[in-house]
Design a protein around this motif. Structure first.
Motif, PDB file in Angstrom:
ATOM      1  N   GLN A   1       0.827  -1.210   0.000  1.00  0.00           N
ATOM      2  CA  GLN A   1       0.000   0.000   0.000  1.00  0.00           C
ATOM      3  C   GLN A   1       0.866   1.267   0.000  1.00  0.00           C
ATOM      4  O   GLN A   1       0.495   2.290   0.559  1.00  0.00           O
ATOM      5  N   ASN A   2       2.065   1.177  -0.604  1.00  0.00           N
ATOM      6  CA  ASN A   2       3.018   2.293  -0.627  1.00  0.00           C
ATOM      7  C   ASN A   2       3.404   2.741   0.778  1.00  0.00           C
ATOM      8  O   ASN A   2       3.668   3.915   1.040  1.00  0.00           O
TER       9      ASN A   2
ATOM     10  N   SER B   1       2.456   1.846  10.440  1.00  0.00           N
ATOM     11  CA  SER B   1       2.294   1.888   8.986  1.00  0.00           C
ATOM     12  C   SER B   1       2.774   3.257   8.527  1.00  0.00           C
ATOM     13  O   SER B   1       2.134   4.264   8.791  1.00  0.00           O
TER      14      SER B   1
ATOM     15  N   TYR C   1       6.939   3.724  -5.435  1.00  0.00           N
ATOM     16  CA  TYR C   1       6.168   2.506  -5.674  1.00  0.00           C
ATOM     17  C   TYR C   1       7.099   1.381  -6.141  1.00  0.00           C
ATOM     18  O   TYR C   1       8.236   1.614  -6.516  1.00  0.00           O
TER      19      TYR C   1
ATOM     20  N   GLN D   1      -0.705  -7.670  -0.620  1.00  0.00           N
ATOM     21  CA  GLN D   1      -0.723  -6.212  -0.572  1.00  0.00           C
ATOM     22  C   GLN D   1      -1.827  -5.687   0.344  1.00  0.00           C
ATOM     23  O   GLN D   1      -1.807  -4.510   0.722  1.00  0.00           O
ATOM     24  N   LEU D   2      -2.752  -6.548   0.738  1.00  0.00           N
ATOM     25  CA  LEU D   2      -3.851  -6.106   1.584  1.00  0.00           C
ATOM     26  C   LEU D   2      -3.634  -6.388   3.062  1.00  0.00           C
ATOM     27  O   LEU D   2      -4.248  -5.733   3.913  1.00  0.00           O
TER      28      LEU D   2
ATOM     29  N   PRO E   1      -3.990   1.563   4.464  1.00  0.00           N
ATOM     30  CA  PRO E   1      -3.742   2.078   3.107  1.00  0.00           C
ATOM     31  C   PRO E   1      -3.154   3.481   3.158  1.00  0.00           C
ATOM     32  O   PRO E   1      -3.172   4.145   4.173  1.00  0.00           O
TER      33      PRO E   1
END
Length: 656
Positions: free
Chosen positions: A133-134, A150, A158, A635-636, A656
């Motif tokens: 999520q960058n 996070s 990216y 990625q989630l 995110p």
């Protein structure tokens, strides 16, 4: 400029090559490798003259390219269509013995034990670190994983991967944009290779709930890869200058094209050192400029006797326990595609097809055609190799170069062992031609005049090409395919006389191979019928105890679907204590798709499914493990499960 060619396959099956003793030249062997001892430029003037000349050759009415007119092979892929431990891993496994090899200390499946590789997710102590999520996601491992922090990596950072050294985390972003601040002094066409850059972000995670950005840097050039060994990071980038140019103006026609071409040639001949050599721009955590310097001095750039192109391959040595100030930089006038490293050597390879753009004389500018055709020399395929000495943790020095016939499919085609570099190549381009294809394993040795060929075994997989390579000390495996999977066993223990000792032909193929102990080799790939048509995924088990008669002792069909481990070796994991392979997996049928983690256990000479753990919404990219649990990372988020039963125990979603 010729386009980059992709290596694709209409059919796939594997030929496994194992190596263990001396070199016999087989029919179809290619000519010897050429050795080159690169030399530094005598002066900045000599360097600048070369780069200006090459840029002028590649000027067009629409801009100035600097790549030298050479198209590169898809051998650049850092693919796990090949895979195995080489020197370091083989030593840990007992030389030529195919002992079981587990994941590295940060959870990544390594090509060389002791040489860490960047990855999307890693473990450190009781933490799991991921770039998703960058953001840099920091997770406390356990039955119910906990998201501790996070941290945003910036709006334009990216495609990242990371390295971990104690409490320091280095995030590397290929083609990363800048986070703000003044523009680099290097100007380029927005669509040119030199618009690419590499972003490096150094974090301190002593407090994992609040990672601290230590420093940030931008390097001119595209990111190839990096390695961490003995506390030193070697970061490899490749930059190609593309000075700001002009384009034809209305009314369009030959006269306007000629005028634009003449102007672009003039601009190419006027570039300075700041335009052709890469720079490193460093900033502190607040974005304030620390330094903006030329990355390498003229005397630290080496070149071939007859150099081509205006690209610069840069190796930057860093100490993550300090900052992003380079300890050392060294460079070669060449492009680069794939990186392989052993404990004391780093190699950069580029496979080149026989395509070159013609040079035009200065006085031909006004009469130059509006489009410059290319000359294609069919089946002229070579791989350039550059070796760097990394035995000292604070510096990197050039060690030698060579050019060998054929192309390599990825970094696993290379292996450094006992003072020699072994390279597996396929002779003809994958799109076919008049010359039948065959494959070879070439043995090179460092000498004063470069990397010199001392042995070769050829004639492997006539009219086929390599799909996988694996080395075990003085053994090696090579996978070729057309309709069936010939499993060649080769003996490489004598670098001057490798020889084939056995062969097995079976349907289907493996694109990743992994030693699981007791002379057993696990293969991940596809099953196929007698005509070479793929029928579904499978995991295979090979017995290599008799080098003259390798056998397939079991296989486990997996049905229709895909695993990233088939293309990317870092997506494969192996739990040695449980003798269990860990694979991210997606399956599909007429009713829908399934995403999750798969375990395949080796029980004696049999493969059994150890379990499956479902992951909703997204296919996991990595499956890591510790003593008690597995962790499927997408990625989630992260899904945790029991390492024995694969029963799901908890999950979390990334911020995110």
């Amino acid at each position: 400029m010729p386009s980059r060619r992709l290596v694709t396959s209409t059919g796939i099956v594997a030929a496994l090559v194992l190596v263990a003793a001396g070199l016999t030249l087989l029919p179809g062997a290619a000519p010897k490798a050429a050795a080159e001892g690169l030399v530094p430029y005598d002066s900045c003037g000599e360097l600048l003259d070369h780069y200006r000349s090459e840029l002028r050759k590649n000027a067009t009415p629409w801009g100035v390219g600097g790549g030298g007119g050479i198209a590169y092979a898809e051998g650049a892929r850092d693919t796990a269509a090949v895979g195995a431990p080489s020197a370091g891993a083989a030593a840990a496994a007992g030389g030529a013995d195919t002992g079981a090899v587990g994941s590295g200390p940060t959870g990544t499946n390594l090509q060389e034990q002791g040489v860490d590789e960047p990855d999307l997710a890693k473990t450190s102590g009781d933490l799991l670190l991921a770039v998703a999520q960058n953001r840099l996601q920091v997770v406390r491992r356990g039955a119910q994983p906990e998201l501790l922090s996070s941290t945003s990596l910036g709006q334009e950072v990216y495609g990242s991967e990371l390295l971990v050294d104690g409490d320091r985390v280095l995030v590397l972003a290929p083609n990363g944009g800048w986070w703000g601040g003044p523009a680099s002094s290097f100007r380029s066409m927005p669509w040119g290779p030199s618009s690419m850059s590499t972003t490096a972000l150094l974090y301190d995670i002593a407090n994992p709930a609040a990672p601290r950005l230590v420093e940030q840097a931008k390097l001119d050039g595209r990111y190839l890869s990096a390695r961490l060994s003995d506390g030193a990071v070697r970061l490899v980038t490749s930059s190609t200058p593309m000075p700001e140019g002009v384009q034809p103006v209305q009314p369009y026609g030959q006269a306007q094209n000629d005028a634009a071409l003449a102007e672009n040639r003039k601009r190419a001949g006027a570039v300075g050192l700041a335009d052709v050599l890469p720079t490193i721009e460093r900033r502190d955590a607040d974005g304030d400029l620390i330094s903006d310097d030329q990355a390498v001095g003229c005397s630290d750039v080496r070149h071939a006797p007859d150099p081509r192109g205006a690209s610069t391959l840069l190796v930057t040595t860093l100490d993550l326990q300090r900052d992003l100030q380079p300890l050392d930089t060294t460079a070669v006038t060449t492009d680069g595609e794939l990186v392989y490293a052993s404990a004391d050597r780093l190699y950069v390879a580029t496979s080149r097809w026989g395509t070159a753009a013609p040079a035009m004389a200065d006085d031909a500018v006004s009469s130059a055609p509006s489009d410059t055709s290319t000359v294609d020399v069919e089946n002229e395929v070579t791989t350039e190799l550059h070796a760097f000495d990394t035995s000292a943790p604070d510096r990197t020095s050039y060690a030698g170069s060579a050019s060998v016939d054929g192309y390599v499919i990825g970094r696993w085609a290379l292996s450094s062992y006992d003072g020699h570099l072994r390279v597996a190549t396929t002779s003809a381009p994958p799109w076919g031609g008049q010359t039948p294809s065959s494959s070879s394993v070439i043995v090179l040795e460092e000498r004063d005049n470069g990397l010199v060929q001392v042995g070769r075994v050829g004639g492997l997989g006539i009219d086929e090409r390599i799909y996988a390579v694996r080395y075990f000390g003085d053994l090696a495996t090579v996978v070729t395919f057309r309709q069936t999977d010939p499993l060649y066993v080769l003996d490489l223990s004598d670098p001057a006389a490798p020889r084939v000792t056995g062969e097995l032909k079976i349907p289907g193929f493996s694109t990743y191979l992994h030693p699981v102990g007791d002379d057993l080799l696990l293969g991940v790939g596809q099953d196929a019928d007698a005509q070479g048509r793929v029928t579904g995924m499978q995991v295979s088990l090979f017995d290599l105890s008799d080098r003259t008669k390798p056998t397939q002792v079991d296989r486990l069909p997996l049905g229709q679907g895909w695993t990233p481990a088939a293309d990317e070796s870092r997506a494969f994991g192996y739990d040695v204590s449980r003798r269990t392979a860990l694979l991210p997996l997606s399956e599909w049928d007429g009713r829908g798709s399934w995403f999750g983690a798969l375990g395949v256990r080796v029980e004696g000479r049999t493969l059994v499914e150890a379990g499956r753990m479902e992951v909703m919404a997204a296919q996991p990219e990595r499956v890591l493990h510790d003593a008690d649990r597995i962790y499927a990372v997408s990625q989630l988020g992260v899904v945790a499960g029991d390492a024995d039963s694969f029963a799901r125990t908890g999950s979390l979603s990334f911020q995110p």
